[in-house]
Design an enzyme around this catalytic site. Structure first.
Site, PDB file in Angstrom:
ATOM      1  N   GLY A 125      -9.000 -15.453  -1.294  1.00 19.39           N
ATOM      2  CA  GLY A 125      -7.860 -15.365  -0.376  1.00 19.39           C
ATOM      3  C   GLY A 125      -7.193 -14.016  -0.510  1.00 19.39           C
TER       4      GLY A 125
ATOM      5  N   CYS B 212      -6.119  -9.342   2.097  1.00 21.16           N
ATOM      6  CA  CYS B 212      -7.186  -8.503   2.677  1.00 21.16           C
ATOM      7  C   CYS B 212      -8.433  -9.267   3.113  1.00 21.16           C
ATOM      8  CB  CYS B 212      -7.588  -7.425   1.682  1.00 21.16           C
ATOM      9  SG  CYS B 212      -6.319  -6.199   1.420  1.00 21.16           S
TER      10      CYS B 212
ATOM     11  N   GLU C  25      -7.648   2.500   1.762  1.00 24.42           N
ATOM     12  CA  GLU C  25      -7.292   2.176   0.373  1.00 24.42           C
ATOM     13  C   GLU C  25      -8.197   1.056  -0.139  1.00 24.42           C
ATOM     14  OE1 GLU C  25      -5.789  -0.835  -0.642  1.00 24.42           O
ATOM     15  OE2 GLU C  25      -5.614  -1.737   1.341  1.00 24.42           O
ATOM     16  N   PHE C  26      -8.463   1.108  -1.443  1.00 20.31           N
ATOM     17  CA  PHE C  26      -9.275   0.050  -2.061  1.00 20.31           C
ATOM     18  C   PHE C  26      -8.516  -0.533  -3.252  1.00 20.31           C
ATOM     19  CE2 PHE C  26     -12.211   3.085  -0.103  1.00 20.31           C
ATOM     20  CZ  PHE C  26     -12.934   2.245   0.725  1.00 20.31           C
TER      21      PHE C  26
ATOM     22  N   GLU D 280      -4.467  -5.825  -5.697  1.00 18.69           N
ATOM     23  CA  GLU D 280      -3.156  -6.228  -6.201  1.00 18.69           C
ATOM     24  C   GLU D 280      -3.317  -6.588  -7.671  1.00 18.69           C
ATOM     25  OE1 GLU D 280      -1.083  -9.086  -3.829  1.00 18.69           O
ATOM     26  OE2 GLU D 280      -1.707  -8.117  -1.969  1.00 18.69           O
TER      27      GLU D 280
ATOM     28  N   VAL E 193       0.833  -1.215   0.000  1.00 19.14           N
ATOM     29  CA  VAL E 193       0.000   0.000   0.000  1.00 19.14           C
ATOM     30  C   VAL E 193       0.863   1.259   0.000  1.00 19.14           C
ATOM     31  CG1 VAL E 193      -1.689   1.304   1.365  1.00 19.14           C
ATOM     32  CG2 VAL E 193      -1.928  -1.157   1.137  1.00 19.14           C
TER      33      VAL E 193
ATOM     34  N   LYS F  57      -8.248 -11.487   6.271  1.00 18.30           N
ATOM     35  CA  LYS F  57      -7.897 -10.665   7.446  1.00 18.30           C
ATOM     36  C   LYS F  57      -9.050  -9.720   7.810  1.00 18.30           C
ATOM     37  CE  LYS F  57      -4.541  -7.460   6.865  1.00 18.30           C
ATOM     38  NZ  LYS F  57      -4.868  -6.129   7.371  1.00 18.30           N
TER      39      LYS F  57
HETATM   40  C1  UDX Z   1      -9.076  -6.743  -2.257  1.00 19.37           C
HETATM   41  C2  UDX Z   1     -10.113  -5.663  -2.584  1.00 19.37           C
HETATM   42  O1  UDX Z   1     -10.713  -5.927  -3.858  1.00 19.37           O
HETATM   43  C3  UDX Z   1      -9.477  -4.292  -2.548  1.00 19.37           C
HETATM   44  O2  UDX Z   1     -10.460  -3.294  -2.785  1.00 19.37           O
HETATM   45  C4  UDX Z   1      -8.862  -4.127  -1.156  1.00 19.37           C
HETATM   46  O3  UDX Z   1      -8.322  -2.899  -0.963  1.00 19.37           O
HETATM   47  C5  UDX Z   1      -7.820  -5.209  -0.908  1.00 19.37           C
HETATM   48  O4  UDX Z   1      -8.467  -6.474  -1.022  1.00 19.37           O
HETATM   49  P1  UDX Z   1      -7.125  -8.015  -3.529  1.00 19.37           P
HETATM   50  O5  UDX Z   1      -6.871  -8.722  -2.249  1.00 19.37           O
HETATM   51  O6  UDX Z   1      -5.974  -7.484  -4.284  1.00 19.37           O
HETATM   52  O7  UDX Z   1      -8.107  -6.768  -3.296  1.00 19.37           O
HETATM   53  O8  UDX Z   1      -7.891  -9.048  -4.474  1.00 19.37           O
HETATM   54  P2  UDX Z   1      -9.286  -9.122  -5.265  1.00 19.37           P
HETATM   55  O9  UDX Z   1      -9.059  -8.879  -6.685  1.00 19.37           O
HETATM   56  O10 UDX Z   1     -10.344  -8.349  -4.606  1.00 19.37           O
HETATM   57  O11 UDX Z   1      -9.595 -10.695  -5.085  1.00 19.37           O
HETATM   58  C6  UDX Z   1      -9.754 -11.274  -3.783  1.00 19.37           C
HETATM   59  C7  UDX Z   1      -9.992 -12.752  -3.884  1.00 19.37           C
HETATM   60  O12 UDX Z   1     -11.230 -13.017  -4.520  1.00 19.37           O
HETATM   61  C8  UDX Z   1      -8.942 -13.502  -4.704  1.00 19.37           C
HETATM   62  O13 UDX Z   1      -8.659 -14.726  -4.082  1.00 19.37           O
HETATM   63  C9  UDX Z   1      -9.615 -13.705  -6.052  1.00 19.37           C
HETATM   64  O14 UDX Z   1      -9.125 -14.810  -6.767  1.00 19.37           O
HETATM   65  C10 UDX Z   1     -11.060 -13.918  -5.610  1.00 19.37           C
HETATM   66  N1  UDX Z   1     -12.028 -13.586  -6.671  1.00 19.37           N
HETATM   67  C11 UDX Z   1     -12.174 -12.306  -7.093  1.00 19.37           C
HETATM   68  C12 UDX Z   1     -12.825 -14.589  -7.214  1.00 19.37           C
HETATM   69  O15 UDX Z   1     -12.715 -15.765  -6.817  1.00 19.37           O
HETATM   70  N2  UDX Z   1     -13.746 -14.244  -8.157  1.00 19.37           N
HETATM   71  C13 UDX Z   1     -13.922 -12.982  -8.592  1.00 19.37           C
HETATM   72  O16 UDX Z   1     -14.802 -12.752  -9.450  1.00 19.37           O
HETATM   73  C14 UDX Z   1     -13.100 -11.980  -8.056  1.00 19.37           C
END
Ligand code: UDX
Length: 428
Positions: free
Chosen positions: A257, A260, A151-152, A155, A16, A263
């Site tokens: 997983g 974020c 933050e949103f 990754e 971040v 947790k």
């Molecule tokens: C997330 C939030 O989206 C973000 O706004 C926040 O600030 C941090 O946490 P991130 O952890 O980078 O972001 O991943 P994200 O793209 O949201 O995916 C999270 C999990 O959901 C991953 O394991 C991903 O594979 C899964 N996922 C996501 C799915 O299984 N299907 C989907 O359609 C989208």
């Protein structure tokens, strides 16, 4: 463009902090970033990222060469005349799932002595609801303000998310102070939500938890589709086109997983417990996510005749999703470990996770290497390069014909054409 350039300090150059520092410098601010880990600073100083994040390195080099970003060698140097101090240090989960504020409070305590009058401490890390008050108490300075600006960033698309956010949320007791933080994003056109600190902090947990609930629901529907002979892709399109539901974030997978969701859902549950509020939906999302991972293993086992012991399984993808090198709370990694535990001989290939750590299984250098003599090919991360795999060559090299694509990334037609027994989530 920006009307005013501000002096910003960023404390903590993890995922971040690095993104915030580089992108704030890109917006035209004068940014000094500091981290206790001198190695990380040195890497950044040399124009390289300590993390894998598409597009960010270009902005890093730009801001280093035009001087808008400086990596400070001491905390005092980073804080010298800083008007806004972004706290981006980790907030790990404590034993009971609650978010541990220790690093944030340590950073604030150390910074307190060096802050200029009128400075604003801005928490960017995901902090427990009520943290702003604790930070203000730790600061013990009536001439310094505290704000929360969650933050949103996802990754893998952090640059895009920073430049085109759905919203910018800022919470502070003094709304004028909150507005000055929002103004830092001057040139970005986005809805700005100015609120009190507790609401700002809760917005972050509510967003991530809601998304986790959404995915747990999709994965349950996928299991139901498999059982009743429906197809999740069509079901998803059918119900996602209801604009109240939406089509985004509806892809079934091997479970959610990352750093974020697990947790933040645990922290929200713990907040509920502390306040005697029964958050049943969060509990359900968490246990349902566990069932999804178990389901992947069970379905693989069933398709291999009920036995995994001694079977060679090729896994494609270990990171928690594509476009990251992050293995934290990765369902793929958990599933791989479970397969090993059940006696399977696992060989995995991941484009970003090469020999980074000791795994309990073999790591291959390519898809072809991983699939050699495998009885099943199990796709767990949606890396686009998996689409480049040659089905004919791989099926021939395998010792079996099962291809289980949990991410719907491969072309079912191509693979079945070359003799694969193709299985995907949400379809019988
Ligand atoms: C997330 C939030 O989206 C973000 O706004 C926040 O600030 C941090 O946490 P991130 O952890 O980078 O972001 O991943 P994200 O793209 O949201 O995916 C999270 C999990 O959901 C991953 O394991 C991903 O594979 C899964 N996922 C996501 C799915 O299984 N299907 C989907 O359609 C989208």
């Amino acid at each position: 463009m920006l009307t005013t350039m501000s002096k910003i300090a960023v404390l903590g150059t993890g995922y971040v902090g690095t993104t915030t520092a580089i992108m704030m410098a890109h917006l035209g601010h004068s940014v000094r970033a500091y981290d206790k880990d001198a190695k990380k600073l040195k890497t950044l100083m040399s124009g390289q990222l300590p993390i894998y994040e598409p597009g960010l390195e270009g902005y890093l080099n730009q801001s280093l060469s035009n001087g808008s970003l400086v990596l400070a060698d001491t905390l005092a140097h980073s804080l010298e005349s800083a008007e806004f101090i972004f706290i981006c240090v980790p907030t790990p989960s404590a034993e009971d799932g609650s978010a541990d504020l220790r690093f944030v409070l340590d950073a604030v305590g150390e910074a307190s002595l060096h802050l200029s009058k009128g400075a604003v401490i801005v928490t960017k890390s995901t902090v427990p609801v009520g943290s702003s008050e604790k930070i203000a108490a730790k600061l013990a300075r009536t001439d310094v303000h505290v704000a929360s600006n969650p933050e949103f960033l996802r990754e893998g698309s952090a640059v895009e998310d920073f430049l085109n956010p759905d919203r910018i949320v800022v919470g502070a007791e003094n709304r004028n102070v909150a507005q000055t933080v929002a103004d830092l994003y001057g040139s970005i056109s986005s809805r700005v939500i100015v609120t009190d600190p507790n609401s700002a902090e809760l917005i972050k947990y509510a967003s991530n938890s809601f998304l986790a609930i959404k995915l747990s629901f999709i994965n349950e529907m996928a299991r139901l589709c498999e059982a009743v002979g429906a197809d999740i892709n069509d079901v998803m399109t059918g119900f996602g086109t209801d604009s109240r539901i939406g089509q985004k974030f509806t892809s079934p997978g091997p479970g959610w997983g990352g750093s974020c969701f697990p947790k933040d859902t645990a922290a929200l549950r713990s907040l509920g417990e502390e306040n005697s509020v029964d958050l049943q939906m969060i509990d359900a999302a968490l246990s349902s996510n566990l069932s999804t991972k178990k389901h992947v293993v069970a379905r693989l086992r069933k398709n291999l005749g009920g036995e995994l012991s001694g079977k060679k399984i090729a896994i494609l993808g270990l990171t928690f999703k594509a476009f990251t090198d992050d293995l934290r709370e990765s369902p793929a990694l958990e599933i791989a470990k479970e397969l090993v535990h059940l006696g399977a001989l696992v060989t995995a290939f991941d484009p970003q996770s090469k020999k980074q750590q000791d795994f309990e299984f073999e790591l291959a250098d390519s898809i072809d290497d991983a699939s050699l003599n495998a009885e099943a090919l199990l796709v767990l991360t949606e890396w686009p390069e998996f689409r480049e795999a040659n089905p004919e060559q791989i099926i021939r090299a395998m010792n079996g014909d099962l291809v289980f694509d949990t991410r719907d990334i491969l072309s079912e037609n191509d693979w079945t054409h070359y003799g694969a027994r193709f299985v995907r989530m949400g379809k019988k």
